[in-house]
Design a protein around this motif. Structure first.
Motif, PDB file in Angstrom:
ATOM      1  N   GLN A  79      11.738  -5.185   1.739  1.00  0.00           N
ATOM      2  CA  GLN A  79      10.503  -5.903   2.029  1.00  0.00           C
ATOM      3  C   GLN A  79       9.389  -4.931   2.399  1.00  0.00           C
ATOM      4  O   GLN A  79       8.249  -5.067   1.958  1.00  0.00           O
ATOM      5  N   ARG A  80       9.716  -3.926   3.190  1.00  0.00           N
ATOM      6  CA  ARG A  80       8.715  -2.936   3.578  1.00  0.00           C
ATOM      7  C   ARG A  80       8.225  -2.161   2.359  1.00  0.00           C
ATOM      8  O   ARG A  80       7.044  -1.834   2.263  1.00  0.00           O
ATOM      9  N   GLU A  81       9.127  -1.888   1.426  1.00  0.00           N
ATOM     10  CA  GLU A  81       8.738  -1.183   0.212  1.00  0.00           C
ATOM     11  C   GLU A  81       7.741  -2.014  -0.609  1.00  0.00           C
ATOM     12  O   GLU A  81       6.744  -1.496  -1.115  1.00  0.00           O
ATOM     13  N   ARG A  82       7.991  -3.326  -0.716  1.00  0.00           N
ATOM     14  CA  ARG A  82       7.055  -4.212  -1.421  1.00  0.00           C
ATOM     15  C   ARG A  82       5.704  -4.241  -0.705  1.00  0.00           C
ATOM     16  O   ARG A  82       4.643  -4.193  -1.352  1.00  0.00           O
ATOM     17  N   ASP A  83       5.735  -4.309   0.615  1.00  0.00           N
ATOM     18  CA  ASP A  83       4.492  -4.322   1.382  1.00  0.00           C
ATOM     19  C   ASP A  83       3.711  -3.020   1.194  1.00  0.00           C
ATOM     20  O   ASP A  83       2.478  -3.028   1.081  1.00  0.00           O
ATOM     21  N   LEU A  84       4.427  -1.889   1.162  1.00  0.00           N
ATOM     22  CA  LEU A  84       3.758  -0.602   1.004  1.00  0.00           C
ATOM     23  C   LEU A  84       3.114  -0.462  -0.373  1.00  0.00           C
ATOM     24  O   LEU A  84       2.069   0.183  -0.518  1.00  0.00           O
ATOM     25  N   LYS A  85       3.723  -1.058  -1.382  1.00  0.00           N
ATOM     26  CA  LYS A  85       3.102  -1.022  -2.704  1.00  0.00           C
ATOM     27  C   LYS A  85       1.777  -1.779  -2.694  1.00  0.00           C
ATOM     28  O   LYS A  85       0.790  -1.345  -3.301  1.00  0.00           O
TER      29      LYS A  85
END
Length: 147
Positions: free
Chosen positions: A132-138
């Protein structure tokens, strides 16, 4: 101090706080004094506190710092996900923890298997949180590029 002359200048100093005929009163007086000090300091601390409504709002939302650190944060998240998604030979991976739990169950170590099962569940939860954090960072990277 064994010097009688020095002892005479401070007569009550060497007797000690818990010796003598009035030791119960001394303890009670010390407790009362400590309570009074704490009461006074606590009430002044509450009186000095400013209400939340008069607090200043932050100058910004921190977007500049988030955009600055986004590449490092993204690399750190990718590295953690790579480790967690690694094979059974990778230290810190979900597969390795699952193998340890299975080995403990086969050996009949139920307490160890339960402990490792809880650690496995925590590690699997960490994977979903990092994804989820990876999606948010994108999304943040796209926003920062547009600014």
């Amino acid at each position: 101090m064994r010097n009688a002359k020095f002892r005479g200048t401070f007569p009550g100093l060497f007797r000690g706080p818990l010796r003598g005929p009035f030791r119960g009163r001394r303890i009670a007086a010390a407790v009362l004094a400590a309570t009074a000090v704490l009461t006074v300091t606590a009430s002044s601390a509450f009186a000095d506190a400013t209400p939340a409504s008069s607090a200043k709002p932050p100058a910004s939302d921190g977007a500049k710092g988030i955009c600055k650190h986004e590449p490092k944060t993204e690399k750190r998240v990718e590295r953690a996900l790579k480790r967690l998604d690694g094979g059974a030979g990778t230290v810190g991976s979900v597969a390795r923890m699952r193998g340890r739990e299975d080995a403990a169950k086969k050996a009949g170590h139920s307490a160890v298997a339960t402990y490792l099962g809880h650690r496995l569940a925590s590690r699997e939860g960490r994977v979903t949180g990092l994804q989820q954090r990876e999606r948010d960072l994108k999304a943040v990277a796209a926003w920062c590029a547009a600014q």
